[in-house]
Design a protein around this motif. Structure first.
Motif, PDB file in Angstrom:
ATOM      1  N   GLN A   1       4.182   3.918   5.990  1.00  0.00           N
ATOM      2  CA  GLN A   1       4.157   2.690   6.910  1.00  0.00           C
ATOM      3  C   GLN A   1       3.544   3.029   8.322  1.00  0.00           C
ATOM      4  O   GLN A   1       2.450   2.401   8.733  1.00  0.00           O
ATOM      5  CB  GLN A   1       5.271   1.713   7.120  1.00  0.00           C
ATOM      6  CG  GLN A   1       4.983   0.214   7.410  1.00  0.00           C
ATOM      7  CD  GLN A   1       3.948  -0.253   6.573  1.00  0.00           C
ATOM      8  OE1 GLN A   1       4.251  -0.565   5.216  1.00  0.00           O
ATOM      9  NE2 GLN A   1       2.709  -0.751   7.121  1.00  0.00           N
ATOM     10  N   ARG A   2       4.131   4.151   8.858  1.00  0.00           N
ATOM     11  CA  ARG A   2       3.696   4.462  10.262  1.00  0.00           C
ATOM     12  C   ARG A   2       2.013   4.910  10.189  1.00  0.00           C
ATOM     13  O   ARG A   2       1.381   4.747  11.190  1.00  0.00           O
ATOM     14  CB  ARG A   2       4.406   5.749  10.754  1.00  0.00           C
ATOM     15  CG  ARG A   2       5.850   5.184  11.202  1.00  0.00           C
ATOM     16  CD  ARG A   2       6.796   6.229  12.217  1.00  0.00           C
ATOM     17  NE  ARG A   2       6.887   7.367  11.442  1.00  0.00           N
ATOM     18  CZ  ARG A   2       7.838   7.743  10.489  1.00  0.00           C
ATOM     19  NH1 ARG A   2       8.686   6.927  10.352  1.00  0.00           N
ATOM     20  NH2 ARG A   2       7.721   8.974   9.887  1.00  0.00           N
ATOM     21  N   LEU A   3       2.000   5.487   8.906  1.00  0.00           N
ATOM     22  CA  LEU A   3       0.546   6.174   8.808  1.00  0.00           C
ATOM     23  C   LEU A   3      -0.384   4.902   8.437  1.00  0.00           C
ATOM     24  O   LEU A   3      -1.581   5.021   9.037  1.00  0.00           O
ATOM     25  CB  LEU A   3       0.301   7.239   7.724  1.00  0.00           C
ATOM     26  CG  LEU A   3       1.093   8.571   7.881  1.00  0.00           C
ATOM     27  CD1 LEU A   3       1.046   9.443   6.923  1.00  0.00           C
ATOM     28  CD2 LEU A   3       0.794   9.310   9.406  1.00  0.00           C
TER      29      LEU A   3
ATOM     30  N   VAL B   1      12.045   6.940  -6.293  1.00  0.00           N
ATOM     31  CA  VAL B   1      12.181   5.063  -5.833  1.00  0.00           C
ATOM     32  C   VAL B   1      11.302   5.274  -4.801  1.00  0.00           C
ATOM     33  O   VAL B   1      10.782   4.129  -4.569  1.00  0.00           O
ATOM     34  CB  VAL B   1      13.500   4.722  -5.603  1.00  0.00           C
ATOM     35  CG1 VAL B   1      14.294   4.998  -6.912  1.00  0.00           C
ATOM     36  CG2 VAL B   1      14.379   5.586  -4.559  1.00  0.00           C
ATOM     37  N   ASP B   2      11.308   6.223  -3.948  1.00  0.00           N
ATOM     38  CA  ASP B   2      10.377   6.053  -2.562  1.00  0.00           C
ATOM     39  C   ASP B   2       8.865   5.687  -2.641  1.00  0.00           C
ATOM     40  O   ASP B   2       8.496   4.894  -2.118  1.00  0.00           O
ATOM     41  CB  ASP B   2      10.312   7.340  -1.886  1.00  0.00           C
ATOM     42  CG  ASP B   2      11.668   7.715  -1.146  1.00  0.00           C
ATOM     43  OD1 ASP B   2      12.620   6.711  -1.112  1.00  0.00           O
ATOM     44  OD2 ASP B   2      11.873   8.794  -0.886  1.00  0.00           O
ATOM     45  N   THR B   3       8.261   6.113  -3.857  1.00  0.00           N
ATOM     46  CA  THR B   3       6.807   5.550  -3.938  1.00  0.00           C
ATOM     47  C   THR B   3       6.848   4.076  -4.405  1.00  0.00           C
ATOM     48  O   THR B   3       5.989   3.537  -4.028  1.00  0.00           O
ATOM     49  CB  THR B   3       6.258   6.592  -4.881  1.00  0.00           C
ATOM     50  OG1 THR B   3       6.407   7.941  -4.705  1.00  0.00           O
ATOM     51  CG2 THR B   3       4.619   6.227  -5.155  1.00  0.00           C
ATOM     52  N   SER B   4       7.748   3.747  -5.224  1.00  0.00           N
ATOM     53  CA  SER B   4       7.740   2.093  -5.574  1.00  0.00           C
ATOM     54  C   SER B   4       7.963   1.444  -4.210  1.00  0.00           C
ATOM     55  O   SER B   4       7.359   0.361  -4.241  1.00  0.00           O
ATOM     56  CB  SER B   4       8.716   1.957  -6.821  1.00  0.00           C
ATOM     57  OG  SER B   4       8.548   2.561  -7.956  1.00  0.00           O
TER      58      SER B   4
ATOM     59  N   ASN C   1       6.381  -2.345   0.011  1.00  0.00           N
ATOM     60  CA  ASN C   1       6.413  -2.440   1.421  1.00  0.00           C
ATOM     61  C   ASN C   1       5.079  -3.044   1.722  1.00  0.00           C
ATOM     62  O   ASN C   1       4.809  -3.519   3.102  1.00  0.00           O
ATOM     63  CB  ASN C   1       6.847  -1.314   2.170  1.00  0.00           C
ATOM     64  CG  ASN C   1       8.421  -1.080   2.260  1.00  0.00           C
ATOM     65  OD1 ASN C   1       9.082  -1.923   1.469  1.00  0.00           O
ATOM     66  ND2 ASN C   1       8.691  -0.022   2.668  1.00  0.00           N
ATOM     67  N   MET C   2       3.952  -2.779   1.168  1.00  0.00           N
ATOM     68  CA  MET C   2       2.557  -3.328   1.544  1.00  0.00           C
ATOM     69  C   MET C   2       2.341  -4.745   1.577  1.00  0.00           C
ATOM     70  O   MET C   2       1.552  -5.249   2.151  1.00  0.00           O
ATOM     71  CB  MET C   2       1.455  -2.704   0.593  1.00  0.00           C
ATOM     72  CG  MET C   2       1.513  -1.056   0.818  1.00  0.00           C
ATOM     73  SD  MET C   2       0.320  -0.386  -0.321  1.00  0.00           S
ATOM     74  CE  MET C   2       0.354   1.292   0.016  1.00  0.00           C
TER      75      MET C   2
ATOM     76  N   SER D   1       1.208  -5.182   9.106  1.00  0.00           N
ATOM     77  CA  SER D   1      -0.337  -4.905   8.604  1.00  0.00           C
ATOM     78  C   SER D   1      -0.384  -6.143   7.575  1.00  0.00           C
ATOM     79  O   SER D   1       0.446  -6.696   6.744  1.00  0.00           O
ATOM     80  CB  SER D   1      -0.482  -3.847   7.666  1.00  0.00           C
ATOM     81  OG  SER D   1      -0.488  -2.716   8.668  1.00  0.00           O
ATOM     82  N   PRO D   2      -1.738  -7.020   7.339  1.00  0.00           N
ATOM     83  CA  PRO D   2      -1.881  -8.048   6.415  1.00  0.00           C
ATOM     84  C   PRO D   2      -1.595  -7.361   4.941  1.00  0.00           C
ATOM     85  O   PRO D   2      -1.874  -6.187   4.735  1.00  0.00           O
ATOM     86  CB  PRO D   2      -3.355  -8.302   6.496  1.00  0.00           C
ATOM     87  CG  PRO D   2      -3.679  -7.760   7.976  1.00  0.00           C
ATOM     88  CD  PRO D   2      -2.986  -6.606   8.121  1.00  0.00           C
ATOM     89  N   PRO D   3      -1.059  -8.265   3.938  1.00  0.00           N
ATOM     90  CA  PRO D   3      -0.733  -7.815   2.629  1.00  0.00           C
ATOM     91  C   PRO D   3      -2.063  -7.343   2.121  1.00  0.00           C
ATOM     92  O   PRO D   3      -2.895  -7.992   1.822  1.00  0.00           O
ATOM     93  CB  PRO D   3      -0.400  -8.997   2.265  1.00  0.00           C
ATOM     94  CG  PRO D   3       0.340  -9.853   3.006  1.00  0.00           C
ATOM     95  CD  PRO D   3      -0.700  -9.544   4.407  1.00  0.00           C
TER      96      PRO D   3
END
Length: 348
Positions: A212-214, A235-238, A243-244, A251-253
């Motif tokens: 998210q920071r990037l 689980v982190d990739t999912s 989170n997008m 950030s906009p979806p």
């Protein structure tokens, strides 16, 4: 990866895959694959196999599966001369039709962090020469890998910075490898790379907060998703993908991903749900390699992570092709959005 003995029970016909979501409107674009390594792996595991050349392999398995474009990755040190044969064979429309079955072949080149200790001026000169080839669309993969530490960390950082500076100077998109090195990767990217530069964080398995920071800092950055997203151990990739679309995200979806296989590695788990893998002689065995035609099963898994129309409406998500609005997510839509993102990232 399966051992060679298991290949007695896995006929190579199982590599011929077709997904119902693939159509002219949603073709497959694999933004990170190691084609030479994939074909060489196939030949080792099937020494009497049907496909004698890489072009036979692509025309039989990739093109019928709906693969429109691939970005091939050359990241060894020293640089393998074979890259030029592949790239030159895709220079004209006639060659792409006759040799590649009409599939678009592109490549990136860099030095993987595992081999940072072998980076030299001569290797850098070879990469810079390759950057001028018409089928070259980026520099990479390069970055940091603190999981294996095959090269010393200070050397990894030095070589990463050196490659970034070359790529930025040449205005080449970046293909980034980062494993268990979130803080240093973020610090170096923010210090060395202009905010509007194109960046692909390859095979993302890192912390969602890092992603998210990037994403917030670099507006032209995309998260690369491989079949590893389908593994129960990850689980982190999912979470990163979900989170997008969080209402609280600054950030906009938008689905800011590109799809990749990293073939020959990481066969998506949903492939094993196909009827052929339920046969007694195959059941429980693992395919010994991945290829670009398997990407739709990764796309389908991603679609199941994304907001349903009613949930998106309640959250106030924006409508449109990249948001979680009125249109239902499915594998075809994920493939389509990822295809547009690949065009934005690499121009392919």
């Amino acid at each position: 990866m399966a051992n060679n003995r298991s290949n007695e029970f896995i006929p190579e016909s199982l590599f011929r895959l077709a997904h119902p979501a693939v159509s002219p409107a949603s073709p497959i674009v694999d933004t990170h694959t190691h084609l030479a390594l994939t074909f060489e792996s196939y030949r080792r595991k099937y020494p009497n196999g049907e496909y004698k050349t890489v072009y036979d392999f692509v025309q039989a398995l990739y093109v019928p599966a709906g693969v429109q474009e691939i970005v091939d990755v050359w990241c060894e040190a020293p640089v393998r001369p074979l890259w030029r044969e592949f790239a030159d064979s895709a220079l004209t429309e006639e060659k792409r039709r006759d040799l590649w079955g009409g599939m678009g072949y592109w490549f990136v080149m860099g030095v993987h962090p595992h081999q940072a200790k072998d980076y030299t001026d001569a290797i850098e000169a070879d990469i810079i020469e390759a950057m001028a080839h018409p089928r070259c669309v980026g520099w990479g993969e390069m970055g940091l890998d603190y999981h294996y530490d095959t090269s010393p960390r200070p050397v990894q950082r030095e070589v990463f910075i050196r490659q970034l500076r070359c790529a930025v100077r040449l205005k080449k998109p970046l293909t980034i490898h980062s494993r268990e090195a979130d803080a240093d990767t973020e610090c170096i990217l923010k210090a060395e790379v202009p905010k509007d530069h194109k960046i692909h964080i390859h095979c993302f398995t890192n912390a969602p907060a890092f992603a998210q920071r990037l994403l917030d800092w670099f507006p032209n950055l995309y998260i690369g998703i491989t079949g590893v997203i389908t593994y129960g151990s990850n689980v982190d990739t999912s979470t990163t993908v979900r989170n997008m679309f969080l209402p609280s995200s600054p950030s906009p979806p938008r689905l800011r991903i590109v799809l990749e296989t990293d073939a020959p590695y990481m066969v998506p788990n949903p492939v094993y749900n196909l009827p052929a893998f339920a046969k007694p002689e195959v059941k429980g065995q693992k395919l010994p390699l991945c290829h670009s035609g398997m990407l739709p099963w990764t796309a389908g898994f991603i679609a199941n992570l994304l907001p349903k129309p009613q949930a998106a409406a309640r959250s106030g998500a924006a409508s449109g092709a990249d948001a979680g609005g009125a249109e239902m997510w499915d594998a075809a839509r994920v493939l389509s959005v990822a295809r547009e993102n690949a065009r934005a990232m690499y121009g392919v």
